[in-house]
Design a protein around this motif. Structure first.
Motif, PDB file in Angstrom:
ATOM      1  N   UNK A  75       3.230 -28.575 -10.945  1.00 36.10           N
ATOM      2  CA  UNK A  75       4.662 -28.880 -10.938  1.00 36.10           C
ATOM      3  C   UNK A  75       5.211 -29.237 -12.312  1.00 36.10           C
ATOM      4  N   UNK A  76       4.424 -29.897 -13.128  1.00 42.20           N
ATOM      5  CA  UNK A  76       4.903 -30.395 -14.425  1.00 42.20           C
ATOM      6  C   UNK A  76       4.344 -29.502 -15.535  1.00 42.20           C
ATOM      7  N   UNK A  77       5.126 -28.495 -15.937  1.00 43.50           N
ATOM      8  CA  UNK A  77       4.675 -27.501 -16.913  1.00 43.50           C
ATOM      9  C   UNK A  77       5.634 -27.480 -18.092  1.00 43.50           C
ATOM     10  N   UNK A  78       5.081 -27.598 -19.288  1.00 45.61           N
ATOM     11  CA  UNK A  78       5.862 -27.521 -20.518  1.00 45.61           C
ATOM     12  C   UNK A  78       5.323 -26.381 -21.364  1.00 45.61           C
ATOM     13  N   UNK A  79       6.239 -25.558 -21.874  1.00 49.09           N
ATOM     14  CA  UNK A  79       5.866 -24.494 -22.794  1.00 49.09           C
ATOM     15  C   UNK A  79       6.236 -24.980 -24.186  1.00 49.09           C
ATOM     16  N   UNK A  80       5.253 -25.054 -25.052  1.00 46.41           N
ATOM     17  CA  UNK A  80       5.468 -25.524 -26.428  1.00 46.41           C
ATOM     18  C   UNK A  80       5.355 -24.322 -27.369  1.00 46.41           C
ATOM     19  N   UNK A  81       6.418 -24.069 -28.122  1.00 47.76           N
ATOM     20  CA  UNK A  81       6.400 -22.972 -29.088  1.00 47.76           C
ATOM     21  C   UNK A  81       5.701 -23.438 -30.352  1.00 47.76           C
ATOM     22  N   UNK A  82       4.686 -22.687 -30.761  1.00 48.17           N
ATOM     23  CA  UNK A  82       3.906 -23.005 -31.957  1.00 48.17           C
ATOM     24  C   UNK A  82       4.108 -21.862 -32.954  1.00 48.17           C
ATOM     25  N   UNK A  83       4.727 -22.173 -34.093  1.00 51.13           N
ATOM     26  CA  UNK A  83       5.050 -21.133 -35.074  1.00 51.13           C
ATOM     27  C   UNK A  83       4.013 -20.970 -36.183  1.00 51.13           C
ATOM     28  N   UNK A  84       3.098 -21.916 -36.282  1.00 49.10           N
ATOM     29  CA  UNK A  84       2.092 -21.828 -37.342  1.00 49.10           C
ATOM     30  C   UNK A  84       0.710 -22.103 -36.758  1.00 49.10           C
ATOM     31  N   UNK A  85      -0.253 -21.248 -37.017  1.00 43.51           N
ATOM     32  CA  UNK A  85      -0.138 -20.042 -37.829  1.00 43.51           C
ATOM     33  C   UNK A  85       0.681 -18.973 -37.102  1.00 43.51           C
ATOM     34  N   UNK A  86       1.278 -18.097 -37.888  1.00 39.02           N
ATOM     35  CA  UNK A  86       2.081 -17.042 -37.296  1.00 39.02           C
ATOM     36  C   UNK A  86       1.191 -16.040 -36.577  1.00 39.02           C
ATOM     37  N   UNK A  87       1.748 -15.455 -35.527  1.00 36.53           N
ATOM     38  CA  UNK A  87       1.024 -14.460 -34.748  1.00 36.53           C
ATOM     39  C   UNK A  87       0.781 -13.223 -35.599  1.00 36.53           C
ATOM     40  N   UNK A  88      -0.329 -12.565 -35.336  1.00 33.30           N
ATOM     41  CA  UNK A  88      -0.661 -11.311 -35.992  1.00 33.30           C
ATOM     42  C   UNK A  88      -1.232 -10.360 -34.952  1.00 33.30           C
ATOM     43  N   UNK A  89      -1.098  -9.076 -35.203  1.00 31.53           N
ATOM     44  CA  UNK A  89      -1.643  -8.098 -34.259  1.00 31.53           C
ATOM     45  C   UNK A  89      -3.157  -8.194 -34.152  1.00 31.53           C
ATOM     46  N   UNK A  90      -3.784  -8.886 -35.076  1.00 31.89           N
ATOM     47  CA  UNK A  90      -5.229  -9.135 -34.968  1.00 31.89           C
ATOM     48  C   UNK A  90      -5.552  -9.951 -33.715  1.00 31.89           C
ATOM     49  N   UNK A  91      -4.572 -10.665 -33.183  1.00 32.11           N
ATOM     50  CA  UNK A  91      -4.787 -11.517 -32.014  1.00 32.11           C
ATOM     51  C   UNK A  91      -4.763 -10.735 -30.710  1.00 32.11           C
ATOM     52  N   UNK A  92      -4.361  -9.460 -30.745  1.00 31.06           N
ATOM     53  CA  UNK A  92      -4.417  -8.638 -29.536  1.00 31.06           C
ATOM     54  C   UNK A  92      -5.891  -8.427 -29.200  1.00 31.06           C
ATOM     55  N   UNK A  93      -6.263  -8.691 -27.970  1.00 31.61           N
ATOM     56  CA  UNK A  93      -7.667  -8.572 -27.579  1.00 31.61           C
ATOM     57  C   UNK A  93      -8.109  -7.104 -27.570  1.00 31.61           C
ATOM     58  N   UNK A  94      -9.411  -6.902 -27.585  1.00 32.41           N
ATOM     59  CA  UNK A  94      -9.938  -5.528 -27.489  1.00 32.41           C
ATOM     60  C   UNK A  94      -9.517  -4.889 -26.178  1.00 32.41           C
ATOM     61  N   UNK A  95      -9.551  -5.673 -25.109  1.00 30.94           N
ATOM     62  CA  UNK A  95      -9.101  -5.174 -23.816  1.00 30.94           C
ATOM     63  C   UNK A  95      -7.621  -4.796 -23.890  1.00 30.94           C
ATOM     64  N   UNK A  96      -6.839  -5.603 -24.586  1.00 32.09           N
ATOM     65  CA  UNK A  96      -5.425  -5.311 -24.768  1.00 32.09           C
ATOM     66  C   UNK A  96      -5.193  -4.019 -25.533  1.00 32.09           C
ATOM     67  N   UNK A  97      -6.008  -3.770 -26.551  1.00 27.25           N
ATOM     68  CA  UNK A  97      -5.891  -2.521 -27.327  1.00 27.25           C
ATOM     69  C   UNK A  97      -6.194  -1.304 -26.446  1.00 27.25           C
ATOM     70  N   UNK A  98      -7.191  -1.448 -25.588  1.00 31.91           N
ATOM     71  CA  UNK A  98      -7.520  -0.352 -24.662  1.00 31.91           C
ATOM     72  C   UNK A  98      -6.378  -0.119 -23.682  1.00 31.91           C
ATOM     73  N   UNK A  99      -5.787  -1.204 -23.186  1.00 32.26           N
ATOM     74  CA  UNK A  99      -4.678  -1.089 -22.243  1.00 32.26           C
ATOM     75  C   UNK A  99      -3.467  -0.424 -22.906  1.00 32.26           C
TER      76      UNK A  99
END
Length: 166
Positions: A75-99
């Motif tokens: 019931x108690x959910x908070x989404x926290x935006x984290x800007x650092x470090x910045x996202x990079x396409x390196x963070x896409x998983x191998x499974x994600x690349x296949x998809x």
């Protein structure tokens, strides 16, 4: 980041939350979920790094994530935006690349597409997601979203999008 049985259940829920701009990928495939914390009192805090600070889907993604976790019984959910470090396409998983490839979008490739190489006009070798040919050419710097470019395969003659390296 230690994953407990309780947080693993939340991670499993996040595996089902699809990116609204690229519905072939979950938010975990995309690599934007940085951490999941669950307090003794049941409060859930999910750290999310947007793909870039101006991404128009950031608020929608946060709402979808929160709704999915609430639907799973928290019931108690908070989404926290984290800007650092910045996202990079390196963070896409191998499974994600296949998809991405299965969906018809060429996944980001190699170091030639990032950093100084892109500034010097050195283009990446982009494989066609349909026939795997490297005989491809860029048609437009931008595709359906700013994070994708339009390409055409000169072997099978099919157009496709390429998920640009960031």
């Amino acid at each position: 980041m230690t994953r407990t049985a309780e947080t693993m259940e939340i991670w499993n829920t996040l595996d089902t939350v699809l990116d609204p701009e690229v519905p072939a990928l979950s938010v975990t495939d995309l690599g934007i979920i940085r951490d999941v914390k669950l307090s003794d009192g049941g409060k859930v805090v999910i750290d999310v790094t947007p793909t870039y600070s101006g991404c128009p889907a950031t608020d929608l993604i946060s709402e979808i994530i929160k709704a999915a976790v609430v639907s799973s019984g928290h019931e108690d959910v908070t989404i926290k935006t984290v800007l650092s470090p910045t996202w990079t396409t390196d963070w896409i998983t191998e499974d994600g690349r296949k998809k991405l490839k299965e969906y018809g979008i060429a996944p980001p490739v190699g170091e030639a597409a990032t950093g100084k190489a892109a500034l010097l006009g050195i283009s990446p070798v982009v494989h066609c997601p349909r026939c795997d040919s490297t005989q491809t050419e860029q048609v437009s710097e931008f595709g359906s979203t700013a994070c994708k470019a339009m390409y055409r395969c000169t072997s099978c003659l099919e157009p496709f999008e390429y998920f640009k390296c960031i």
